[in-house]
Design an enzyme around this catalytic site. Sequence first.
Site, PDB file in Angstrom:
ATOM      1  N   ASP A  96      -4.640   5.672  -1.330  1.00 19.98           N
ATOM      2  CA  ASP A  96      -3.357   5.169  -0.944  1.00 19.98           C
ATOM      3  C   ASP A  96      -2.272   6.261  -1.194  1.00 19.98           C
ATOM      4  OD1 ASP A  96      -1.153   3.124  -0.136  1.00 19.98           O
ATOM      5  OD2 ASP A  96      -2.959   2.011  -0.076  1.00 19.98           O
ATOM      6  N   HIS A 110       2.935   0.293  -2.325  1.00 24.11           N
ATOM      7  CA  HIS A 110       2.124  -0.137  -1.482  1.00 24.11           C
ATOM      8  C   HIS A 110       0.401  -0.110  -2.132  1.00 24.11           C
ATOM      9  CE1 HIS A 110      -0.713   0.531   1.937  1.00 24.11           C
ATOM     10  NE2 HIS A 110       0.055  -0.339   2.587  1.00 24.11           N
ATOM     11  N   SER A 116      -2.680  -3.359   6.408  1.00 21.10           N
ATOM     12  CA  SER A 116      -2.924  -2.946   5.062  1.00 21.10           C
ATOM     13  C   SER A 116      -3.321  -3.852   4.129  1.00 21.10           C
ATOM     14  CB  SER A 116      -1.499  -2.309   4.549  1.00 21.10           C
ATOM     15  OG  SER A 116      -1.430  -1.057   4.982  1.00 21.10           O
TER      16      SER A 116
END
Length: 731
Positions: A136, A163, A351
């Site tokens: 990521d 994230h 995602s």
Amino acid sequence: MDGKKSTWAKGLFTSAFILLFSFYIGYGQTTDQQQFIRSTYNQSEMTSFISELKKEYNTKEVKLNQLKTAKGWKLVEKQKDGSVVSLQDIGTDGTPIFYTTLNDPTRQTSRAHTLYSNGLLDLGLDGTGMTVGVWDAGVSLTTHQEFKGRAMNGDATEEVDAHATMVTGNLISSGIKPNAKGVAYQAEAISHNWTRDKIEVAEAAMNGLLMSNHSYGIKSDRVPDWYFGAYIRVSQDWDKIMYNAPYYLMVTAAGNAQKSYDNESPIYGKTADGYDLLLGFATSKNGLVVAGANTEIGSKGELKNVKVAAYSSLGPIDDGRVKPDLAGDGSSILSASSESNTSYNTSFGTSMAAPGVSGSLLLLQQYHGELFGSYMKAATLKGLALHTADDVETKGPDYKMGWGVMNAKTAAELLQNREYSSLVEEESLSDGETFSMTIDAKKGETLMASISWTDPEGEYINRGEMNNGTAALTNDLDIRISKDGKTFLPWKLNPTRAAEAATQGDNLVDPYERIEIPNAQGTYTITVSHKGSLVNDFQDFSLILSGVKASLCETSVPAGLDLFLSHTDGVTVGWEDAEETLFELQYKTYSENEWQSQLLWENSTDLSNLITGQVYQVRLRSICTESAVSDFSDEIQFEFKGEETELFTYERLSYGEELSITVFPNPAINQIAVDAKLSEDAMYSIITTSGNTIKSGKARGPIDVSCLASGLYVLMVEDHAGMRTTKFYKS
């Protein structure tokens, strides 16, 4: 097929009697499993490729820094919506390539919750002992309370990313906050920055990593239109990694560009239609690309309503392959956040859909390991997921949600029914060879046959041509089903008519093909062949079948359960044999609540260490798979007398033939009579609810019960027809 030695049966014994594997810390395998996986890989090829990637990375770093200085760009920047944008690569045409995170109740949509303890299937799966890689924008907050030491920093960096933390949480959060529970909530995750993703994944895959999640992609507003749907160098590199490490599967998010209007020259329709938006490694052949869907799931795990999410990037790939492959739910997902060790946040987008699918696939690998003692190749796992997905909207695949919505429940059931009503085989096709097998369809069901393979990297890469349809497929395998002169063909799509329904025909582009025959009956021949010459002179493939009669085992109640011999410490019990059937025999004393069990292939067994004077009950059922079992037979009861004698030399009657008895009056006062056809030799015993025999004698005529205390009793009658029981109450 030898049912006594079938794969599913071995798995049944494994899951029943063997402790879970002692997994190697790192990638979720025992040392033997890890060594086996590594032994299947082309070590020299991968070592050489990794060296090549490292050299390219060092050269690329210099060029990126030069570009940054010349253009005044930031290498990493954070957008207003919280997404991260990073300059990561330079295309073969000189285009700077920016990666971005793809932000815009997953375990329920994928039906992973049905696999948990107390779920619909109650399989006790939770990811224990399994490991998933996460690449990521940065590494996750490994100290978060939801991870409990199960999230590891694979880069030894301080670059914690929000994230990455949310993606990792969607995968493995333990559920301290119940609504934030991850899909594989006891698995481990190794978290990495995306900077050296290809190098790190290749090294990890060579050491046994089974799967990784990539919830990022190329930023769609910073590339020329020809990039959309194109098979480019990065697509080729990822395909090469997966081909040389065939147990490793890359799962990636499709992207959130449907309403971006970024592709002004789509291969189909107008820009506003949202087609032709996949980029980079999302156009590779061997990975699994996840779209976003809005779903409604019923209480039994059924898909009630679904439509593609308004943000989810649509296919096709320029050569017409089915992409995205599957859909998951990426809407309003609550997960761990990086603000503190106890913080949470909600996010949207593919995602979040991708780790929901990744976690479900990890549970299926765990289940396969428990059933069969090994893991699936990536082509098998991917094929299983596509084969069992819920078909949506039009029949067959489409360019919005691929083969449908991930359904871990159906996939697990297919594994349960392996070699009963389904087959999962890992095969290999040599150059010039044809694979063929004959199967019987399960009457009235849909016969479905899939082949899935990890294809060598494509030879052609696009270097700037708009919507070039050159197939990236290298080894073109074909599946056909034939019966009585008729040939059934697989599904395929047309990229120039992307909104139209799939048709059946010769598929020239996909490394996964599926044929469906509704209401199939009779015998069919399945053939797998190939076009042209196979690169490397062979191609491994996985064959997945459902709706077949793969075993002679029948889930009917076993017939003829009876006693044959009495020994000084036990008895011999027997019944009619049945081909390819596993039997479960249960027995206990009359007064006990818990049954003791034996699993047997034979149709007789000795029950030992019985107690003289005790009354025992015995029952029996057939087992074909974990989910295909018969009801238990009628119980037989007997008093063990501790004598060595042959009990029954007469012909036994089938259940239901003159075996029922009743007594009257009931409740009884002074005497009872037996209502049944009995011989002169018939004997009775009156047994208390604690299992003690307190009265016995000839069963012909009235039986005096005046001396019995008030309460419930069992009357057992033994005659040439067998042993029968009934209950009565003495008032």
